[in-house]
Design a protein around this motif. Sequence first.
Motif, short mmCIF file in Angstrom:
data_model
loop_
_atom_site.label_atom_id
_atom_site.label_comp_id
_atom_site.label_asym_id
_atom_site.label_seq_id
_atom_site.Cartn_x
_atom_site.Cartn_y
_atom_site.Cartn_z
N GLN A 121 0.85 -1.18 0.00
CA GLN A 121 0.00 0.00 0.00
C GLN A 121 0.89 1.24 0.00
O GLN A 121 1.91 1.27 0.68
CB GLN A 121 -0.91 0.02 1.23
CG GLN A 121 -1.85 -1.17 1.32
CD GLN A 121 -2.69 -1.16 2.57
OE1 GLN A 121 -2.58 -0.24 3.39
NE2 GLN A 121 -3.53 -2.16 2.74
N VAL A 122 0.48 2.23 -0.75
CA VAL A 122 1.27 3.46 -0.83
C VAL A 122 0.32 4.64 -0.89
O VAL A 122 -0.75 4.57 -1.51
CB VAL A 122 2.21 3.42 -2.06
CG1 VAL A 122 1.44 3.31 -3.35
CG2 VAL A 122 3.13 4.61 -2.10
N GLY A 123 0.69 5.74 -0.19
CA GLY A 123 -0.21 6.88 -0.11
C GLY A 123 0.48 8.19 -0.47
O GLY A 123 1.65 8.23 -0.86
N SER A 124 -0.26 9.26 -0.32
CA SER A 124 0.21 10.58 -0.68
C SER A 124 1.52 10.91 0.03
O SER A 124 1.67 10.69 1.23
CB SER A 124 -0.85 11.63 -0.32
OG SER A 124 -0.43 12.91 -0.68
N GLY A 125 2.50 11.43 -0.74
CA GLY A 125 3.80 11.77 -0.19
C GLY A 125 4.82 10.65 -0.28
O GLY A 125 5.96 10.82 0.14
N GLN A 126 4.41 9.51 -0.83
CA GLN A 126 5.33 8.38 -0.99
C GLN A 126 5.60 8.14 -2.47
O GLN A 126 4.83 8.53 -3.35
CB GLN A 126 4.75 7.11 -0.38
CG GLN A 126 4.57 7.19 1.14
CD GLN A 126 3.99 5.91 1.71
OE1 GLN A 126 2.91 5.48 1.31
NE2 GLN A 126 4.70 5.30 2.64
N LEU A 127 6.73 7.47 -2.75
CA LEU A 127 7.04 7.12 -4.12
C LEU A 127 7.32 5.63 -4.23
O LEU A 127 7.76 4.99 -3.27
CB LEU A 127 8.22 7.94 -4.66
CG LEU A 127 9.60 7.79 -4.03
CD1 LEU A 127 10.41 6.72 -4.74
CD2 LEU A 127 10.35 9.11 -4.08
N VAL A 128 7.04 5.10 -5.42
CA VAL A 128 7.24 3.67 -5.70
C VAL A 128 8.29 3.54 -6.79
O VAL A 128 8.22 4.20 -7.83
CB VAL A 128 5.93 3.00 -6.18
CG1 VAL A 128 6.18 1.52 -6.47
CG2 VAL A 128 4.83 3.17 -5.14
#
Length: 264
Positions: free
Chosen positions: A54-61
């Motif tokens: 899971q990834v949310g606002s402010g994160q990068l993949v």
Amino acid sequence: MDTVNYHSTANEKISLIEADYQDFAFTRHYHLDFHIGLIVGGQQKFHYQGTQHQVGSGQLVIMPPDEVHDGRSMLKSGYQTRVFSLEPEWLTSLAQLKKPSELIHFKQIIVAQKDIFQSLVWLHQTLKTNNVCQLAQDCLPYEGFEKLFRYYSNIEQKPAIALGNQSIATLKEYLIANIDQPVRLEQLSELCQLSPTQFQRHFKAKMGLTPYAWLCRLRMEQSMKLLKMGIGGTEVAYQVGFYDQAHFSKAFKATYGVNPSQIR
């Protein structure tokens, strides 16, 4: 409603995606390039190597090439993303690894470091709008990804070696002679017999500035001399490489705190 826009850049090794996904879900797929996705709103979930993430606002993949994964929104409101698509060999070359025969690898695929995220969002927007000088366009990709390499690369980088005083003198002479021209990174690196990436790293190790920041300051210093000689602001702007009086005035005031017209 899903909206997706694809953008090319001045560098053929970099392409950009700007997307707002509401209903669309990616089935299992892979990319030939590195995809670095910045989540600027909402939340996304995806399966990768047998695990759900899971990834949310402010994160990068960071999604490496040839790795199978999927992706969908966790919320009914969807998620918004800015993506860099980067040719693998080019990205590896940019990282200046000790073993250049290997492709770059990263310690983790999700990064939540605010300064890296913000600098890459700014880089994405700047490359998309293409409203900076030619040298900045050439230098910005290395500047944008350098911290990602430093903190999250799994392979050691070559050390940066400071340029010598003679190289700096040669560069200064060249830039003053061509200060009204759109200087390219390749031109400067060739003067020092280095690759563009080597040049950027070694230059910053010596001067503490990027090549384009150094050029911008040199242009401002030259413009101050010309204004003190009584040359008009419009002519000075052209002589130091600005093709727009308004942009010159803005840059001058940001540098010195006064407008060009106030210099006597």
